[in-house]
Design a protein around this motif. Structure first.
Motif, short mmCIF file in Angstrom:
data_model
loop_
_atom_site.label_atom_id
_atom_site.label_comp_id
_atom_site.label_asym_id
_atom_site.label_seq_id
_atom_site.Cartn_x
_atom_site.Cartn_y
_atom_site.Cartn_z
N SER A 148 9.68 2.97 3.07
CA SER A 148 9.68 2.07 4.22
C SER A 148 10.41 0.78 3.85
N ARG A 149 11.28 0.33 4.74
CA ARG A 149 12.09 -0.85 4.42
C ARG A 149 11.26 -2.14 4.50
N VAL A 150 10.23 -2.16 5.31
CA VAL A 150 9.42 -3.37 5.48
C VAL A 150 8.00 -3.08 5.03
N LEU A 151 7.47 -3.93 4.16
CA LEU A 151 6.11 -3.79 3.66
C LEU A 151 5.42 -5.13 3.77
N LEU A 152 4.33 -5.18 4.51
CA LEU A 152 3.56 -6.41 4.72
C LEU A 152 2.19 -6.24 4.09
#
Length: 516
Positions: A148-152
Motif C-alpha cells: 500500500s502506498r499510503v500508511l497511516l
C-alpha cells in the motif's frame, strides 16, 4: 409446451436440497488440499530436475518482465535488470548463472520495501517462430505485489518518564522510484510537540545507497535541568551499506536551538546558556550489527560509532566542538547440561563511552565551553538503570547540567519464563550496570581556557574516569521484545552513589530501540 428441465435436472435440485454431512465435506476438502499440495510438490520437483539436468547448458536471457508493478517507473526497473540481459554480456550464461543473476535482481526489488513477499520468479522459452529469437533464449517473469502506498498510524507511548500520543503518515514509492515521504507528529508530557518530515530516495536504483532530506520542529520540557528546549532545522544524509554489511551515514545538520521557559529555581549554569544558539555540523555514523535480533539477541555482537564536527572552518554557527560516541554489545548463549540445543539463557555485556572536545570558532581566539544542550546526559531506564533520568554526573543546585566525558557498562543475564519457554519474546533479566559522567574541569575558573589548557584538562578528566568505583546499581526485571521496541520493567537498587547523584530504588519502566 415441454418443460426445459428434464428428469436429470430435477435430480440435481433434489441433490442440492439434501443436507451435507460436515465430516464428509471436511474429508473432501482435506483430500482436495492434499492433492493440490502433491501436484505442487511434483511440479517443483520437475522444475528442480529440469534445472539440474540443464544447469550447465548455455542460455541467453532474451527478456525480463516485471508483472503487476503498476506504480513503479519503467526506467527505475531498467537500471536494475538491463545490465543482466545477455545482449549486454560478453559471454552466454549457463542456466544456473542466469537464474542466480535474475534472482539477485529480484532480491534488490524486495530491499526497496515497496513490494510484498513473496516475489515470484518464472522462466519460459520465447516463441521459436519469431525470427529474432534463438534456441538458447529464455524469458524471465518476476511477479510482484506492491505494498500500500499510503500508511497511516496513530497511537500512544508510555515509557522513559513520558507519555505521548503520535501520528505518522508514510507515502511509499512517491515518484515510482522507491522514494519515501514520512510525516510524524507527537504530543507528550515531556516532548510537548514534535513535527518531522523526511524524504529519502535510492541512488541509481540501488537499495544500498540512499539520500535523505529531513526537517523538524520540536519543544521539549527538560525538568532535570529546569528548562524547555525549542528546536527547528533540517538535515541531509547520504547512507550506504557495504558488501560486508556495515552501515554508514554521513550528513550535514543545521539547527536553531533555544533554551527557554526557565524554572524559578533554575541554576546559574542553565541561566548562562539560556537563549538562542545555532549549530552547524557534519556527522558520520558507522554501524556493524551481527546480532540475530536487535531487541532480544541470543548471540552476536553490535558496534556503533558516531562522530560530529560543529562550527569548525566554513561550518560557522555559534558553537564549535568535536563530539564522538561509541557503543558495543556482545551476547553469548549459555548452554545448560541436559538441555539440547539453545537453552534460551543468554549473557549480554554492553559498553558505551563518549567525549566532547571544545574547539575555537573562526571569529574567536579561545575555545568555547560546551553548552548544556550539547553535553552528554547519563542515567535512567534506557541506559544506567537504578538511577533517575539524568541522575548521574555534574549538578548545579537542582539541575543536572551534563558532562563532556562519560563511560557506562551493563551486564545482563536473561532467562526464559518457565511456562512460556524460550520461543516467546519475553525474559526475566538480572542486571548490574554503572557509569561515570564528568565535566571538563578548568583549574583556573577566573581565566578562560586556551587550546593548550583544554588539551591538558581533557586528558586529566579522562584519567579521572578510572579513579574509584563507578556509580552502580543492580536489579531484576522483565523484558519484552516487541517488533518495534524493547520494553523493560525493572526493580533496581543503587549500590554506589556519589554526592549529588540521584538514585532510584524501586520499579522503573523503560522503552527503547537500543537500551544499554
Amino acid at each position: 409446451m415441454a418443460s426445459p428441465l428434464d428428469s436429470e435436472d430435477d435430480n440435481i435440485f433434489e441433490k442440492l436440497q439434501q443436507s451435507v454431512d460436515p465430516k464428509v465435506a471436511e474429508e473432501k476438502l482435506r483430500a482436495a488440499e492434499k492433492n493440490r499440495l502433491r501436484q505442487y510438490a511434483q511440479t517443483q520437483m520437475r522444475q528442480v530436475s529440469l534445472v539440474e539436468d540443464n544447469s550447465t547448458l548455455p542460455c541467453t536471457i532474451n527478456s525480463i518482465r516485471i508483472l503487476n508493478a503498476r506504480n513503479t517507473r519503467r526506467g527505475f526497473l531498467e537500471k536494475i535488470f538491463h545490465p543482466i540481459l545477455s545482449a549486454n554480456q560478453d559471454r552466454p550464461y549457463t542456466l544456473v548463472e542466469a537464474i542466480r543473476e535474475v534472482s539477485l535482481g529480484a532480491e534488490k526489488l524486495y530491499k526497496f520495501d515497496i513490494f510484498r513477499e513473496p516475489i515470484s520468479l518464472f522462466l519460459d522459452r520465447p516463441d521459436q517462430t519469431n525470427p529474432n529469437t534463438s534456441p538458447t533464449d529464455i524469458d524471465f517473469y518476476i511477479s510482484v505485489f506492491e505494498k500500500s502506498r499510503v500508511l497511516l498510524k496513530t497511537g500512544t507511548d508510555v515509557g522513559n518518564a513520558e507519555g505521548s500520543a503520535y501520528a505518522s503518515l508514510l507515502y511509499r514509492n512517491v515518484f515510482g522510484g522507491a522514494e519515501n515521504l514520512n510525516f510524524n507528529a507527537s504530543f507528550g508530557t515531556r516532548t510537548r510537540s514534535s513535527y518531522q518530515a523526511i524524504f529519502d530516495t535510492p541512488i541509481l536504483s540501488n537499495p544500498a545507497y540512499r539520500l535523505e532530506f529531513g526537517g523538524l520542529s520540536s519543544t521539549t520540557q527538560k525538568n532535570w535541568a529546569s528548562h524547555e528546549e525549542v528546536l527547528a532545522g533540517g538535515w541531509t544524509k547520504f547512507k550506504w551499506l557495504t558488501t560486508g554489511g556495515h552501515r554508514h551515514e554521513i550528513g550535514y545538520t543545521g539547527l536553531w536551538r533555544q533554551i527557554t521557559g526557565l524554572a524559578a529555581n533554575a541554576s546559574p549554569t542553565v541561566r548562562k546558556d539560556a537563549g538562542d544558539s545555532v549549530k552547524s555540523s557534519i556527522t558520520h555514523t558507522w554501524i556493524n550489527d551481527r546480532r540475530d535480533s536487535s531487541f532480544l539477541p541470543s548471540r552476536g555482537y553490535y558496534t556503533k560509532a558516531t562522530s560530529e564536527l560543529a562550527g569548525f572552518g566554513p561550518l560557522r554557527g555559534d558553537v564549535s566542538f568535536w563530539k564522538s560516541e561509541i557503543e558495543t554489545q556482545a551476547t553469548l548463549p549459555i548452554p545448560i547440561p541436559g538441555i539440547k540445543g539453545n537453552s534460551g539463557i543468554t549473557w549480554t555485556n554492553s559498553l558505551r563511552g563518549g567525549l566532547l572536545y571544545p574547539l575555537t570558532l573562526p571569529s574567536e581566539s579561545h575555545p568555547q565551553p560546551s553548552r548544556i544542550n550539547d553535553r552528554f546526559q547519563l542515567g535512567g531506564p534506557a541506559d544506567v538503570r537504578g538511577f533517575r533520568l539524568s541522575g548521574l554526573g555534574p549538578r548545579d543546585g537542582p539541575d543536572a547540567i551534563g558532562g563532556d566525558i562519560y563511560a557506562a557498562f551493563s551486564s545482563n543475564i536473561l532467562f526464559p519464563l518457565p511456562r512460556l519457554g524460550k520461543d516467546r519474546p519475553i525474559r526475566i533479566q538480572a542486571f548490574i550496570n554503572g557509569g561515570r559522567l564528568l565535566a571538563l574541569k578548568n583549574r583556573d575558573r577566573e581565566k578562560q581556557m586556551d587550546s593548550a589548557a583544554v588539551q591538558r584538562n581533557f586528558y586529566s578528566t579522562i584519567e579521572e574516569l578510572g579513579h574509584g568505583l563507578p556509580s552502580m546499581s543492580a536489579g531484576i526485571g522483565l523484558v519484552y521484545a516487541h517488533p518495534v521496541a524493547r520494553f523493560e520493567l525493572n526493580f533496581g537498587v543503587p549500590l554506589v552513589l556519589r554526592r549529588g547523584e540521584e538514585g532510584r530504588k524501586g520499579l522503573q519502566f523503560g522503552i527503547g530501540i537500543n537500551l544499554l
